[in-house]
Structures are given as structure tokens and as C-alpha cells.
Design a protein around this motif. Structure first.
Motif, PDB file in Angstrom:
ATOM      1  N   GLY A   8       0.797  -1.221   0.000  1.00 56.97           N
ATOM      2  CA  GLY A   8       0.000   0.000   0.000  1.00 56.97           C
ATOM      3  C   GLY A   8       0.827   1.266   0.000  1.00 56.97           C
ATOM      4  O   GLY A   8       2.053   1.245  -0.090  1.00 56.97           O
ATOM      5  N   GLY A   9       0.122   2.398   0.072  1.00 55.56           N
ATOM      6  CA  GLY A   9       0.787   3.684   0.146  1.00 55.56           C
ATOM      7  C   GLY A   9       1.147   4.288  -1.193  1.00 55.56           C
ATOM      8  O   GLY A   9       1.907   5.260  -1.263  1.00 55.56           O
ATOM      9  N   HIS A  10       0.619   3.721  -2.304  1.00 53.57           N
ATOM     10  CA  HIS A  10       0.936   4.226  -3.637  1.00 53.57           C
ATOM     11  C   HIS A  10      -0.298   4.881  -4.257  1.00 53.57           C
ATOM     12  O   HIS A  10      -1.406   4.380  -4.112  1.00 53.57           O
ATOM     13  CB  HIS A  10       1.409   3.100  -4.546  1.00 53.57           C
ATOM     14  CG  HIS A  10       2.627   2.392  -4.035  1.00 53.57           C
ATOM     15  ND1 HIS A  10       3.889   2.941  -4.085  1.00 53.57           N
ATOM     16  CD2 HIS A  10       2.757   1.170  -3.443  1.00 53.57           C
ATOM     17  CE1 HIS A  10       4.751   2.089  -3.559  1.00 53.57           C
ATOM     18  NE2 HIS A  10       4.093   1.007  -3.163  1.00 53.57           N
ATOM     19  N   MET A 252      -9.242   7.329  -0.650  1.00 54.11           N
ATOM     20  CA  MET A 252      -8.322   6.782   0.362  1.00 54.11           C
ATOM     21  C   MET A 252      -6.876   6.753  -0.119  1.00 54.11           C
ATOM     22  O   MET A 252      -5.943   6.905   0.686  1.00 54.11           O
ATOM     23  CB  MET A 252      -8.754   5.368   0.730  1.00 54.11           C
ATOM     24  CG  MET A 252      -9.910   5.299   1.698  1.00 54.11           C
ATOM     25  SD  MET A 252      -9.429   5.717   3.394  1.00 54.11           S
ATOM     26  CE  MET A 252      -8.616   4.217   3.904  1.00 54.11           C
ATOM     27  N   THR A 253      -6.663   6.560  -1.417  1.00 49.94           N
ATOM     28  CA  THR A 253      -5.298   6.496  -1.952  1.00 49.94           C
ATOM     29  C   THR A 253      -4.852   7.816  -2.576  1.00 49.94           C
ATOM     30  O   THR A 253      -3.771   7.901  -3.143  1.00 49.94           O
ATOM     31  CB  THR A 253      -5.181   5.372  -3.006  1.00 49.94           C
ATOM     32  OG1 THR A 253      -6.115   5.603  -4.061  1.00 49.94           O
ATOM     33  CG2 THR A 253      -5.447   4.009  -2.375  1.00 49.94           C
ATOM     34  N   ALA A 399      -6.021  -1.442   2.898  1.00 49.46           N
ATOM     35  CA  ALA A 399      -4.672  -1.964   2.699  1.00 49.46           C
ATOM     36  C   ALA A 399      -3.944  -1.204   1.597  1.00 49.46           C
ATOM     37  O   ALA A 399      -2.728  -0.970   1.687  1.00 49.46           O
ATOM     38  CB  ALA A 399      -4.744  -3.454   2.360  1.00 49.46           C
ATOM     39  N   LEU A 400      -4.649  -0.806   0.548  1.00 52.11           N
ATOM     40  CA  LEU A 400      -4.030  -0.055  -0.545  1.00 52.11           C
ATOM     41  C   LEU A 400      -3.613   1.348  -0.106  1.00 52.11           C
ATOM     42  O   LEU A 400      -2.722   1.954  -0.704  1.00 52.11           O
ATOM     43  CB  LEU A 400      -4.991   0.028  -1.733  1.00 52.11           C
ATOM     44  CG  LEU A 400      -5.152  -1.276  -2.533  1.00 52.11           C
ATOM     45  CD1 LEU A 400      -6.371  -1.204  -3.437  1.00 52.11           C
ATOM     46  CD2 LEU A 400      -3.895  -1.568  -3.354  1.00 52.11           C
ATOM     47  N   ILE A 405       3.224  -3.723   3.681  1.00 58.14           N
ATOM     48  CA  ILE A 405       2.628  -4.864   2.988  1.00 58.14           C
ATOM     49  C   ILE A 405       1.575  -5.517   3.878  1.00 58.14           C
ATOM     50  O   ILE A 405       1.867  -5.968   4.983  1.00 58.14           O
ATOM     51  CB  ILE A 405       3.711  -5.892   2.594  1.00 58.14           C
ATOM     52  CG1 ILE A 405       4.675  -5.251   1.588  1.00 58.14           C
ATOM     53  CG2 ILE A 405       3.070  -7.142   1.992  1.00 58.14           C
ATOM     54  CD1 ILE A 405       5.822  -6.149   1.187  1.00 58.14           C
ATOM     55  N   SER A 406       0.341  -5.552   3.385  1.00 59.76           N
ATOM     56  CA  SER A 406      -0.774  -6.181   4.099  1.00 59.76           C
ATOM     57  C   SER A 406      -1.127  -7.502   3.425  1.00 59.76           C
ATOM     58  O   SER A 406      -0.884  -7.703   2.231  1.00 59.76           O
ATOM     59  CB  SER A 406      -2.007  -5.273   4.089  1.00 59.76           C
ATOM     60  OG  SER A 406      -1.786  -4.101   4.839  1.00 59.76           O
TER      61      SER A 406
END
Length: 437
Positions: A8-10, A252-253, A399-400, A405-406
């Protein structure tokens, strides 16, 4: 048990096209049983629940031909009704809640219909009384084998139209009763009928087959019975729940995403509800464009009190998107009360979000208060299990957005409602891997 691994986090970017509506498909597919003539259905989603129902139809004797992607021809001219009382049907029917809707057309056409107690999401009690009370009012006799958990309705002399007031505006209950009433003798009126776009689509399809249904889109349906129905071609609407999921994913992202061909006129309060959360979305033709936003702020009421997002029968906000809204609010600026009125177990997945760092108070089985982080604190990657379709996609969205890493187990629940979701998410930049155990 399958697993998703998500980095995630992208930020994501690109276009995504919604699949055909799962909830409509389950009703429309059952309607092919109402006629011996060919019915062609387009835009059928390739998902577990729909494929299970197609398998049941095939075992029942429906001739099925795949014409192209999402396009099938069905002909129910030589059914094997003995399958309905077989052990195979008890096994297959009990694994899919949507199988309940085969009873209405079979009862109308053949004077009998059977169904094992159906399964589906573990989100609380989902009683079937509305379905069977409607059949009984049309003249059918009801029986229930408690030991085998098997329901049956029979009307060897046919059904007779009547006036009925439904105890709840059940979508599947209304659909099932409509499917039975279209070939009943005389006129049937159904008050407090569901009027969701899926139900409207079913009525429009039946009318194109020769049924006489008035009041489509309202909560009062008037059905003049006909002796038989013919074939037709029908196209399923885009899935409004998936559209709402992609809006939540973009927020969210903090991504720039265009959702293609959404059928704006059938979205109801969905765009308005997400806008109340501060999410910008634009109508471009029949597309939804969501620009990248660094922050989104929840709107309170005029008097300054906390916004409540609650589910309600159409045209109210759909309960299937409350899990998404709750998840989106964990990174909003401000507070919100989520009120899930229909199912008492649907909010229990919030413990997974709390583990990820979300600030949520579960007030009771139906209500949760969310205090958003405004992206000042990101969610943390973790390992979790998908409990149902909508909670599963909500956890995937979380999770995204989370750094790290989830891992999500039991992704079969997500596959029940979302077509090739990992491939489609990768096409817009998501880092997601499917691990089949």
C-alpha cells in the motif's frame, strides 16, 4: 483459501470500468425460468455468486450458450424439476442466497418450487418471510422440512392475483413475488414494494417478455397476470456498489481515477453522499472523474452537529456501501456516525481497521463513530481475513492506502462480488498479488 498480498501507500491513476451489477444479475438470471423461449442477457459479471447460479440453472436443465464476454443465451424449454429435490441441489442452493429467486418463476410456470435454506454473507439475520408470505397470499401452500432445512411452495391449480402489503421493502422478496405474480390469474397489487434500479430492471425485462406491470420505479406495483411469457434481450446495469467502491478507493489512496460508463441516472444518492464526505467528483458525460485530493473534509449539518450516514430502502443510501463509507472516513477530516440499520453483524469488521490505526468507536452492533485522521497518521499494514464481500473490499481499500505490505485471507468472499479485481486494480497501478493456497 486464497490470499491477497498488497503493498500500500501508492497513488493510482487511470480508467476503470464497472462490471455488470451483481444484485441485478441474480434476479435477471432467475427470470429466464419464466419462459421456454430464448433469453439473451448481456453484461453478466464473471463472479463467483453469479457463476454458481448459472451452474444451478444448467443442472436444472436450462440450455446455456456463451455468446461473448458477459453475454449468454438461455433457454428453459426442457427443465429437470426432479433436480430441485436432489442432494446436489440442496448442496448448491444452500451456498448461494440468490438461489431463493428461482422459486417465484418456477411456482408461476410449474406450480411448485423448492429451495434449501440459502447461505451468503455472514452479516446477520436475513429472513425469508416476505418471500413466502407473498407466495401464500397468491394461493400457494407452504411447507418447511426443519430437519433438512428445506422450503417448498406448491400451487397445482395455479396462482391467483391479490392485494398485498409487504412487511418490509425487501428487494429479493419483491422480485420473487413479481416473478410469481406475472402469470397469476387476475390482478396483483404489491404495496411497499422495493423500487431499487435492479428491481426496475427486472420489471422492464418482464414487460419486454409480455408481462403487464405498472408502477415500475414506485413502491406500488400493479400486475395484470398473463398466460405465458416470451423471450427477450436484456442488458444488465453497471454495478453501483462497485462504482461506490472505486470512489472510496480514489479518496483513500489520493488518486486520480475515472470510472467509465456509470449510468448516472441509476446512482441515486451515491455521488451526493460521497460529496458530503468532502470527496470531489465530476460528471463527464456518463463517466465519474475523481481528481487527486490531499484531504477531504466531512460536512456537518447546518446546526453544526455530526453528520450521520445511514442506510435506507431506495431511493435512500444503499446498505452495501456503508462499509466503504466507514473505511473512507478513517482518513477524512472530521467525525461521522455510521448507522447500519439492516444487518446487525455488518460493522463487526471494524476491529481490523482499529488494528490498522483507525479511530473508531463501535457504539453497538448497528452504529459506529469514526474520527478521521485527515492523513496526519496513515493506516498501518497488517494481516486480516475477509468476513464478507463488502467488508472484504473495504479492507482491501484500507490496505491499498496503508504503508507497508498487508495480507488479506479468505479472498473468495471478495471474488463473490468483484470480477478479476486484482487484475483490474493492477491496470491502474495497484501493487497487489494473488496467492492461491
Amino acid at each position: 483459501m486464497g490470499t491477497f498480498q498488497i503493498e500500500g501507500g501508492h497513488k493510482l491513476k487511470g480508467e476503470i470500468r464497472p462490471q455488470g451489477a451483481k444484485n441485478e444479475a441474480l434476479q435477471i438470471l432467475c427470470a429466464v425460468l419464466a419462459t421456454p423461449e430464448e433469453v439473451i442477457i448481456e453484461n453478466i459479471p464473471d463472479i463467483r455468486d453469479v457463476n454458481k447460479l448459472i451452474t444451478i440453472l444448467g443442472n436444472l436443465g436450462v440450455k446455456i450458450q456463451k455468446i461473448g464476454k458477459g453475454k449468454f443465451a438461455f433457454r428453459a424449454d426442457d427443465l429437470h424439476l426432479e433436480y430441485l429435490e436432489s442432494e446436489l441441489f440442496k448442496q448448491e442452493g444452500s451456498s448461494l442466497r440468490g438461489s431463493i429467486m428461482i422459486v417465484g418463476p418456477l411456482l408461476a410456470r410449474f406450480g411448485k418450487g423448492y429451495i434449501p435454506r440459502p447461505g451468503g454473507d455472514k452479516i446477520g439475520r436475513r429472513r425469508l418471510d416476505t418471500h413466502f408470505e407473498g407466495f401464500i397470499k397468491l394461493g400457494a401452500k407452504f411447507r418447511y422440512n426443519k430437519e433438512e432445512r428445506f422450503y417448498g411452495v406448491e400451487a397445482p391449480k395455479g396462482l391467483t392475483g391479490t392485494d398485498m402489503l409487504l412487511d418490509q421493502a425487501s428487494v429479493t422478496g419483491t422480485a420473487n413475488i413479481v416473478l410469481a405474480a406475472v402469470m397469476a390469474k387476475g390482478t396483483t397489487t404489491i404495496y411497499n414494494a422495493a423500487c431499487e434500479p435492479y428491481l426496475q430492471q427486472l420489471c422492464k425485462m418482464l414487460n419486454s417478455m409480455g408481462a403487464k406491470i405498472k408502477g415500475v420505479g414506485s413502491n406500488l406495483l400493479t400486475i395484470e397476470g398473463v398466460k405465458s411469457l416470451g423471450g427477450c434481450t436484456h442488458r444488465i446495469l453497471p454495478d453501483m456498489i462497485e462504482i461506490g467502491s472505486w470512489i472510496g478507493l480514489a479518496a483513500m489512496t489520493r488518486s486520480e481515477i475515472t470510472i467509465k460508463d456509470v449510468s448516472w441516472e441509476n446512482l441515486g444518492l451515491i455521488p451526493q453522499t460521497f460529496r458530503k464526505l468532502g470527496i470531489k467528483l465530476e460528471k463527464k458525460g456518463d463517466d465519474i472523474y475523481i481528481p487527486s485530493q490531499d484531504s477531504y473534509e466531512i460536512q456537518g449539518y447546518i446546526d453544526g452537529s455530526t453528520l450521520t450516514v445511514a442506510d435506507a430502502p431506495w431511493p435512500g443510501f444503499t446498505p452495501d456501501l456503508l462499509s466503504i463509507v466507514l473505511t473512507v472516513c478513517t482518513q477524512a477530516k472530521g467525525n461521522v456516525l455510521i448507522h447500519q440499520k439492516m444487518f446487525e453483524s455488518r460493522l463487526f469488521f471494524v476491529d481490523k481497521l482499529i488494528d490498522m490505526g483507525a479511530r473508531i468507536i463501535l457504539c453497538d452492533p448497528h452504529r459506529a463513530t469514526v474520527m478521521g485522521h485527515d492523513f496526519q497518521s496513515s493506516l498501518k499494514a497488517t494481516t486480516m481475513v475477509s468476513p464478507d464481500i463488502r467488508a472484504g473490499i473495504s479492507l482491501l481499500i484500507a490496505a491499498l492506502s496503508a504503508k507497508g505490505i498487508s495480507t488479506i485471507h479468505n479472498i473468495e468472499q471478495i471474488d463473490r462480488g468483484y470480477e478479476n479485481i486484482d487484475e483490474r486494480l493492477r491496470s491502474i497501478g495497484a501493487k497487489i498479488t494473488r496467492l492461491d493456497n
